[in-house]
Write a protein that holds these residues in place. Structure first.
Motif, PDB file in Angstrom:
ATOM      1  N   HIS A 288      34.785  48.956  53.449  1.00 24.36           N
ATOM      2  CA  HIS A 288      35.197  47.578  53.183  1.00 24.36           C
ATOM      3  C   HIS A 288      34.875  47.174  51.735  1.00 24.36           C
ATOM      4  O   HIS A 288      35.724  46.683  51.005  1.00 24.36           O
ATOM      5  N   GLU A 289      33.649  47.408  51.319  1.00 24.84           N
ATOM      6  CA  GLU A 289      33.231  46.930  49.991  1.00 24.84           C
ATOM      7  C   GLU A 289      33.884  47.733  48.866  1.00 24.84           C
ATOM      8  O   GLU A 289      34.253  47.163  47.846  1.00 24.84           O
ATOM      9  N   HIS A 292      37.114  46.484  47.843  1.00 25.42           N
ATOM     10  CA  HIS A 292      37.071  45.307  46.961  1.00 25.42           C
ATOM     11  C   HIS A 292      36.961  45.669  45.473  1.00 25.42           C
ATOM     12  O   HIS A 292      37.196  44.821  44.617  1.00 25.42           O
ATOM     13  N   GLU A 310      40.624  40.058  51.966  1.00 26.74           N
ATOM     14  CA  GLU A 310      39.718  40.276  53.099  1.00 26.74           C
ATOM     15  C   GLU A 310      40.462  40.909  54.275  1.00 26.74           C
ATOM     16  O   GLU A 310      39.988  41.864  54.884  1.00 26.74           O
ATOM     17  N   TYR A 368      39.540  36.285  57.997  1.00 28.15           N
ATOM     18  CA  TYR A 368      39.350  37.696  58.345  1.00 28.15           C
ATOM     19  C   TYR A 368      40.256  38.130  59.496  1.00 28.15           C
ATOM     20  O   TYR A 368      40.972  39.109  59.398  1.00 28.15           O
TER      21      TYR A 368
HETATM   22 ZN   LIG Z   1      35.132  41.482  52.087  1.00 25.34          ZN
END
Ligand SMILES: [Zn+2]
Length: 492
Positions: A288-289, A292, A310, A368
């Motif tokens: 997930h990170e 980003h 997101e 989300y």
């Molecule tokens: Zn996030």
């Protein structure tokens, strides 16, 4: 009692804000010396090029960030100085908001960085604990310009170290090109390793004892980074940094909090009950990170388009997990079913565009859940249309390549909707679910790929149909259904 004062105070505050807009330069360079003592920092700073610093009378700090309010209350013992080093009188207008009587050139103050009570703040604002801390110049240094660069040096307690990916101009000073994007980790007893992923460098810092070995964490991080770099066809940062640490206080099993700022990924986490779960959790956090680092941090897009980065981070991460055989296809469907239940149960459903504007005022879950469902729907509609070609990476790559950091700054929502709108098959999704507030009705699209949706006690459950035709089998394989079968056979 304080009521009659309020309008005057308010007017002064608004006036100060107006002043600030006029006097703040577009860019500014400052020097900051940050001394750490227990849970406080003492900061001494000055403008490096004082010719840029005319008419600066506003001395103010970030007030709130990511739902954490009242950050200015941490600032005290403020002194402001003129070009001759003489103290200048000032008024305190509000917490973290000071108005000087004359132009100032230098300053000093104290910031109380006691660990915030709210666990969800811990990856998003600066704090100091006994053996570790996280310093974010964005909330620690005054806001003096639209963009501030800084030369920063630290005075650390004995045996402490500082880690940052910013270049060092001398043995002491870090050169920070944009204070809003920088993060420094301080503390002792951590392990650090720099790994090369192609031509990029990943600096990994691990603090605390974990069930997952450091080597497993290093391998996972570099594997996921390489996966995304290939998917997006490039990367925005030469060097990125990942910090993995334990919370400075007791939290529930499985609790974690993370943020990706600039090229810095911060993850605070607790353990899971078993090592396999902890490893899976780490995979999830990193998928997930690390996403980003591309969206939103690797693109030059403005505004609140959180639903996109997101929602797609969640979905891309979920799909990557299936592709890398880290979760079963069943888990993939379960997650989507849960997101659907959450979205269906919203008493006040708002469009994704509006939810993103209100993310920190109660619309976070929807950003989300609905964001991920939209990403999934886009994926399956594109799959059908392209007759089984995996088209989601293509559309993500297109957005990334068009709007890289070197491109002109544009509004995020319109940039992304423009790319979506160029595919006619996405029109309905844009109208009903991104701009609109309709309930996600997905049965028709699910039918085409051989999945059925049932509701039991307000919970949505997705499952693969028992009888599948050839086309459905093909499309499901593209979604990773076969991966799961391979996975379960090999693990027998
Ligand atoms: Zn996030």
């Amino acid at each position: 009692m304080s009521k009659p004062l309020k309008p005057i105070y308010y007017a002064a505050f608004v006036f100060a804000l107006i002043l600030q807009t006029f006097s703040n330069a577009a860019a500014q360079t400052v020097e900051a010396k940050i001394k750490i003592t227990d849970s406080n920092v003492f900061v001494k700073g000055k403008f490096i090029d004082a010719t840029n610093a005319k008419n600066v009378t506003n001395f103010s700090f970030l007030k709130s960030y990511a739902g954490n309010e009242n950050l200015g209350a941490r600032i005290s013992e403020v002194s402001l100085f003129d070009q001759n080093g003489q103290a200048i009188n000032y008024k305190k207008l509000a917490d973290g908001e000071f108005l000087a009587e004359n132009d100032f050139r230098a300053w000093s103050y104290k910031a109380d960085l006691t660990v915030p009570k709210n666990v969800s703040a811990l990856a998003h604002v600066s704090w100091l604990a006994e053996e570790q801390g996280i310093l974010m110049p964005g909330d620690l240094l005054p806001e003096l310009a639209e963009k501030t660069s800084a030369k920063i040096m630290f005075e650390l307690p004995k045996d402490w170290r500082v880690a940052g990916i910013e270049k060092k101009s001398s043995t002491e000073f870090f050169e920070v090109s944009d204070v809003e994007k920088a993060i420094f980790y301080v503390g002792k007893n951590w392990r650090e390793k720099e790994i090369a992923v192609g031509t990029a460098k990943l600096n990994l810092i691990i603090s605390g004892e974990w069930q997952v070995s450091d080597d497993e964490a290093f391998q996972t991080a570099s594997g996921i980074f390489a996966f995304y770099e290939k998917l997006f066809g490039g990367r925005a940062f030469e060097k990125a940094q990942i910090f993995l640490g334990k919370f400075p206080r007791e939290v529930k099993t499985g609790r974690w909090e993370a943020e990706t700022r600039g090229a810095n990924i911060t993850i605070f986490s607790s353990e899971m009950n078993f090592k396999t779960q902890s490893l899976q959790r780490l995979h999830e956090q990193l998928r997930h990170e690390i996403f980003h680092l591309w969206f939103p941090n690797g693109v030059n897009l403005a505004g609140n388009y959180d639903w996109f980065y997101e929602g797609f981070a969640l979905y891309a991460s979920l799909k990557t997990a299936v592709a890398m055989n880290q979760i079963r296809f069943e888990d993939f469907l379960d997650t989507l079913g849960r997101a659907h239940s959450i979205d269906t149960l919203q008493s006040q459903r708002v469009s994704l565009i509006d939810a993103s504007k209100n993310r920190w005022n109660g619309a976070n879950t929807q950003v989300y859940a609905r964001g991920m469902l939209v990403a999934f729907l886009i994926d399956i509609v594109l799959l059908q249309k392209s007759k089984g070609k995996d088209a989601l990476p293509e559309i993500l790559r297109e957005i990334y390549q068009k709007h890289k950091l070197s491109a002109q700054r544009q509004d995020g929502n319109s940039a992304i909707l423009n790319v979506f709108q160029s595919r006619r098959e996405l029109q309905t999704i844009i109208e009903k679910y991104i701009n609109g507030t309709e309930n996600i009705g997905w049965q028709t699209d699910l039918d085409v790929i051989g999945i059925e949706s049932a509701t039991d006690n307000f919970a949505t459950k997705l499952s693969v149909k028992s009888k599948l035709n050839g086309r459905q089998k093909d499309l499901l394989d593209k979604l990773g259904y076969n991966n799961w079968r391979k996975n379960s056979e090999s693990s027998k």
